[in-house]
Design an enzyme around this catalytic site. Structure first.
Site, PDB file in Angstrom:
ATOM      1  N   ASN A   1      11.518  50.438 -16.318  1.00 18.86           N
ATOM      2  CA  ASN A   1      12.542  49.420 -16.529  1.00 18.86           C
ATOM      3  C   ASN A   1      12.142  48.483 -17.659  1.00 18.86           C
ATOM      4  O   ASN A   1      11.083  47.876 -17.572  1.00 18.86           O
ATOM      5  CB  ASN A   1      12.743  48.613 -15.245  1.00 18.86           C
ATOM      6  CG  ASN A   1      13.947  47.682 -15.334  1.00 18.86           C
ATOM      7  OD1 ASN A   1      14.836  47.895 -16.133  1.00 18.86           O
ATOM      8  ND2 ASN A   1      13.943  46.638 -14.526  1.00 18.86           N
TER       9      ASN A   1
ATOM     10  N   ASP B   1       8.251  38.248 -15.966  1.00 22.87           N
ATOM     11  CA  ASP B   1       8.397  39.673 -16.255  1.00 22.87           C
ATOM     12  C   ASP B   1       8.658  40.498 -15.002  1.00 22.87           C
ATOM     13  O   ASP B   1       8.016  40.323 -13.976  1.00 22.87           O
ATOM     14  CB  ASP B   1       7.146  40.213 -16.927  1.00 22.87           C
ATOM     15  CG  ASP B   1       7.358  41.646 -17.384  1.00 22.87           C
ATOM     16  OD1 ASP B   1       8.251  41.854 -18.207  1.00 22.87           O
ATOM     17  OD2 ASP B   1       6.663  42.539 -16.887  1.00 22.87           O
TER      18      ASP B   1
ATOM     19  N   HIS C   1       9.855  44.221 -24.390  1.00 25.87           N
ATOM     20  CA  HIS C   1      10.285  45.637 -24.295  1.00 25.87           C
ATOM     21  C   HIS C   1      11.763  45.918 -24.619  1.00 25.87           C
ATOM     22  O   HIS C   1      12.519  46.339 -23.750  1.00 25.87           O
ATOM     23  CB  HIS C   1       9.921  46.225 -22.931  1.00 25.87           C
ATOM     24  CG  HIS C   1      10.191  45.361 -21.727  1.00 25.87           C
ATOM     25  ND1 HIS C   1      11.430  44.859 -21.446  1.00 25.87           N
ATOM     26  CD2 HIS C   1       9.362  44.930 -20.737  1.00 25.87           C
ATOM     27  CE1 HIS C   1      11.358  44.158 -20.327  1.00 25.87           C
ATOM     28  NE2 HIS C   1      10.128  44.182 -19.884  1.00 25.87           N
TER      29      HIS C   1
ATOM     30  N   ASP D   1       3.561  47.680 -22.147  1.00 27.24           N
ATOM     31  CA  ASP D   1       4.107  47.478 -20.804  1.00 27.24           C
ATOM     32  C   ASP D   1       3.400  48.409 -19.814  1.00 27.24           C
ATOM     33  O   ASP D   1       4.028  48.959 -18.901  1.00 27.24           O
ATOM     34  CB  ASP D   1       5.624  47.682 -20.769  1.00 27.24           C
ATOM     35  CG  ASP D   1       6.248  47.112 -19.490  1.00 27.24           C
ATOM     36  OD1 ASP D   1       5.513  46.506 -18.668  1.00 27.24           O
ATOM     37  OD2 ASP D   1       7.465  47.285 -19.305  1.00 27.24           O
TER      38      ASP D   1
ATOM     39  N   HIS E   1       0.140  45.195 -17.187  1.00 32.40           N
ATOM     40  CA  HIS E   1       0.035  44.818 -15.770  1.00 32.40           C
ATOM     41  C   HIS E   1      -1.319  45.318 -15.275  1.00 32.40           C
ATOM     42  O   HIS E   1      -1.556  46.514 -15.233  1.00 32.40           O
ATOM     43  CB  HIS E   1       1.169  45.446 -14.961  1.00 32.40           C
ATOM     44  CG  HIS E   1       2.528  45.001 -15.433  1.00 32.40           C
ATOM     45  ND1 HIS E   1       3.169  43.907 -14.888  1.00 32.40           N
ATOM     46  CD2 HIS E   1       3.346  45.475 -16.400  1.00 32.40           C
ATOM     47  CE1 HIS E   1       4.343  43.745 -15.511  1.00 32.40           C
ATOM     48  NE2 HIS E   1       4.467  44.679 -16.436  1.00 32.40           N
ATOM     49  N   LEU E   2      -2.208  44.364 -14.928  1.00 36.75           N
ATOM     50  CA  LEU E   2      -3.550  44.750 -14.482  1.00 36.75           C
ATOM     51  C   LEU E   2      -3.632  44.846 -12.961  1.00 36.75           C
ATOM     52  O   LEU E   2      -4.625  45.333 -12.431  1.00 36.75           O
ATOM     53  CB  LEU E   2      -4.594  43.769 -15.018  1.00 36.75           C
ATOM     54  CG  LEU E   2      -4.770  43.761 -16.540  1.00 36.75           C
ATOM     55  CD1 LEU E   2      -5.821  42.732 -16.962  1.00 36.75           C
ATOM     56  CD2 LEU E   2      -5.141  45.138 -17.068  1.00 36.75           C
TER      57      LEU E   2
ATOM     58  N   GLY F   1       7.950  51.984 -13.867  1.00 36.62           N
ATOM     59  CA  GLY F   1       6.774  51.668 -14.676  1.00 36.62           C
ATOM     60  C   GLY F   1       5.952  52.892 -15.016  1.00 36.62           C
ATOM     61  O   GLY F   1       5.934  53.873 -14.275  1.00 36.62           O
TER      62      GLY F   1
END
Lengths: 310, 427
Positions: free
Chosen positions: B282, B156, B236, B309, B66-67, B328
């Site tokens: 998660n 996602d 994941h 992730d 995740h950017l 996260g």
């Protein structure tokens, strides 16, 4: 009073030893004498400041802490979520940091989030008492329950304690299970399947599917409040059915041991978890619990604030 | 861009795509891998890098990060996220679509790729949404998204609740040969959950997410992949039960691949004790039994890939009471040493490790890379498997510091990362 009490905070039952608990109970028992004096006030905590931070509603616990502090001559700062800057979006840490800047020696915190008092304790210098956090614990309630049972039964070891109701979501049940077991009592729990913890998560309590099995031969029967506000979708079909299969009444209590006592942490939903006929049940000690609540909280304020001095 | 010839000498060269594990040299010319040999004379090169004691592997590919750009740049952006990736040994990252706005339109995909061209240190592969707005109602425009540069689709973070919609997603993705990645979580079972359902949740008074929330959803996805006859990739994987379903699906020939993340093969739910919000993730960290099943699945090939992730969050999301904290954790910079632990334990061979972190992700996403074959772009990572270092907030390059490994001593570190022959990271 030179007693050993090696704790700065009271966040949960776990870290207390059996000996620590006896110290609290005996201190509380002795302090009840003060409450019976014509002028019930002693100067022990003069100059100390207790901040009561209540982020969710409370009657008994909040008043009880306030009364306990005032009997010991401590100053009290009261905070309620309603009407505070929380409504303007201030977060928990900022709120607490701001109150801390006003110099309290001890925080008493009730919060809907499990672990909120632990979070606060990591970020403030003062001590913290957990006055109920989410589904987690309500340690001062368990301690006042122990005091009440000890006074009525003369012992804690070997007693059979039955806790009935929403075991899965009750912080009172959680703390009581840990506390009674630590003191050598056996704990049985019962309630509708959707409110019972899975066996592996019962923390050492025996899970009974039938109410009667839990109550039979019990020395202590405790009903928990049906928590209407804590669930998303309803976890049982309706209150009528709850009362019929999981509520306490004289018939069910007749299975308990001779001289069994009936407890409830309040507030009570009469007609749901307790049948109205139990209001004058001879073993009913609900108001003794409230009185002991003040004494136990006096003992904790004393022990925690004195411990922090040395 | 690169008229120079760079020679890397004396490395342990590992390439599962050629089943190659040899001590030798590698020559890069014009951004491409030219030759690999036991000995290449230094005269062949304009610059020589000594790599004695180092592993030379195809650039690692993280197929799940995740950017946070566009929309949440205080947590991470394409520049800081790809810097963390390069420092962690990754030459490419696939970024998930739950940005603000979500990547459900070719405009957002193009924005991400434009920004990547300006500031990214690594390749950036956008993953677009399955459903418009990740709402789980209507399909996003897969054709236009692919044309704009999206490499796969996934909702996602917001599982597709409607099985009928998931079936349609597989059917429609088939038209464009777009990989479909599923975040497997049954929302009815996980609702309100904070951590794994079990003893730790009971002790902390937190609502649990049972392993079955993942397993039920994995079962649905493999069944739908069979129904449609089009592959599904499971993101994941965290549970023993999930592993078991994937194992059986593969045995019966269903088209399924799967990834797990280093925290699932390293940590258990115990990491959450003391209400540590940096371990709130998660799917949640599970039990020791689940962790063991994940490790075995990596060794046996039931799980195909390791992805981090990487999910950056700042103090606003993490320095709060536990139930209010975001899910996260960051992982780009700790993946290599944590995976090396499995090699040191004898669970994975070095080649299998590279397969999990480079070759398989490239194959599943159908992107270039994951190989050192002559003629391939010189996306290369040099790893010192022996260097020890301690994870601190200061030495992480991600803009966010939400790692459950803060304070851990790590063994193994990326020494150099190259994309198309350009050195984008050097320690």
């Amino acid at each position: 009073m030179a007693v050993e009490f090696p704790h700065r905070h009271l966040l949960e039952i776990g870290p207390l030893s059996e000996e620590d608990i006896w110290t609290i109970l005996k201190t509380a028992h002795n302090l009840k004498e003060v409450l019976k004096r014509p002028i019930p006030k002693v100067p022990t905590l003069r100059g100390k400041v207790v901040a009561n931070l209540f982020f969710e509603p409370s009657t008994r616990t909040k008043l009880s802490f306030e009364r306990a502090a005032k009997v010991l001559s401590a100053e009290v700062m009261n905070f309620s979520a309603r009407g505070s800057s929380l409504e303007k979006g201030e977060n928990l840490l900022d709120t607490v940091k701001n109150v801390e800047a006003m110099g309290p020696d001890l925080f008493v915190i009730r919060h809907p989030a499990s672990g909120a008092p632990h979070f606060v304790a990591r970020h403030v210098r003062a001590g913290v008492i957990n006055a109920g956090d989410g589904f987690h614990e309500h340690p001062t309630q368990a301690l006042l329950d122990l005091l009440t049972v000890w006074e009525k039964k003369g012992t804690l070891k070997g007693l059979k304690v039955a806790i009935i109701g929403d075991i899965r979501h009750s912080r009172v049940a959680h703390s009581d299970i840990l506390a009674f077991r630590k003191m050598g009592a056996e704990v049985y729990v019962s309630g509708p399947g959707t409110l019972l913890p899975p066996e592996r998560e019962a923390l050492g309590a025996k899970v009974c599917l039938r109410l009667e099995e839990a109550v039979e031969g019990a020395d202590v029967v405790m009903a928990l409040r049906v928590q209407k506000e804590r669930h998303g979708r309803p976890l049982f079909p309706n209150f009528h059915e709850y009362a019929r299969y999981f509520g306490l009444n004289r018939r069910v209590l007749s299975l308990a041991a001779e001289g069994a006592i009936l407890m409830h942490p309040g507030p009570i939903n009469w007609g749901i978890e307790l049948a109205p006929e139990l209001e004058d049940f001879p073993g009913q000690v609900i108001l003794d619990q409230v009185e002991n609540g003040v004494a136990v909280r006096m003992a904790l304020l004393l022990l925690l604030l004195k411990a922090s001095e040395t | 861009m690169n008229a120079m010839k760079l020679l890397i000498k004396g490395a342990r060269i590992l390439d599962p795509s050629q089943n190659l594990d040899l001590e030798g040299d590698l020559l890069i010319e014009d951004g491409l891998i030219r030759t690999i040999d036991r000995k290449i004379p230094a005269e062949a090169a304009t610059e020589v890098v000594s790599a004695r004691g180092l592993w030379l592997v195809p650039g690692l590919i993280d197929m799940h990060v995740h950017l946070r750009e566009p929309g949440e740049e205080w947590k991470e952006d394409i520049e800081s996220g790809t810097r963390a990736a390069a420092a962690g040994g990754f030459t490419a990252v696939a970024c998930m679509p739950n940005t603000k706005p979500p990547n459900d339109s070719p405009e957002v995909t193009r924005y991400i790729l434009d920004r990547a061209r300006e500031v990214a240190l690594t390749r950036v592969y956008p993953v677009a949404c399955i459903s418009k707005g990740q709402k789980g109602e209507n399909l996003a425009p897969f054709g236009e998204l692919k044309e704009a540069g999206a490499v796969a689709v996934s909702d996602d973070g917001r599982p597709v609740a409607d099985s009928g919609l998931m079936r349609m997603a597989l059917e429609y993705a088939r038209s464009f040969d777009l990989p479909v990645i599923s975040h497997t979580e049954d929302p009815g079972l996980s609702a309100g959950g904070q951590i794994n359902e079990g003893m730790v949740a009971a002790r902390l008074g937190l609502k649990g997410i049972p392993a079955e929330a993942e397993a039920v959803a994995i079962f649905r996805e493999v069944a739908l992949a069979g129904l449609v006859g089009y592959p599904i990739h499971i993101a994941h994987v965290s549970t023993a039960l999930g592993v078991e379903i994937i194992r059986r699906a593969k045995e019966s020939g269903l088209p399924v691949t799967a990834e797990t993340a280093p925290h699932y093969f390293t940590l258990t739910e115990e990491a959450v004790l003391e209400y540590n919000t940096n371990a709130k993730v998660n799917p949640p960290l599970r039990t020791a039994k689940d962790r063991e099943a994940i490790r075995q699945a990596l060794a046996e090939g039931v799980i195909d890939a390791i992805a981090t992730d990487h999910a950056p969050h700042g103090p606003l999301e993490k320095k709060v009471e536990f139930p209010a904290a975001a899910f996260g954790l960051i992982g780009l910079e700790t993946a290599v040493p944590l995976t090396l632990n499995l090699v040191r334990e004898g669970l994975l061979s070095p080649l299998r490790m590279v397969e999990l972190l480079a070759t398989s992700p490239a194959r599943i996403l159908k992107v270039p890379g994951g190989t050192l074959k002559p003629g391939s772009p010189a996306d290369i990572t040099l790893i010192d498997p022996e260097e020890t270092w301690v994870v601190t907030e200061e030495n992480l390059h991600s803009r966010s510091k939400n790692s459950p490994f803060l304070g851990w001593e790590m063994k193994g570190r990326t020494v150099m990362t190259m994309v198309e022959g350009r050195i984008v990271w050097r320690s």
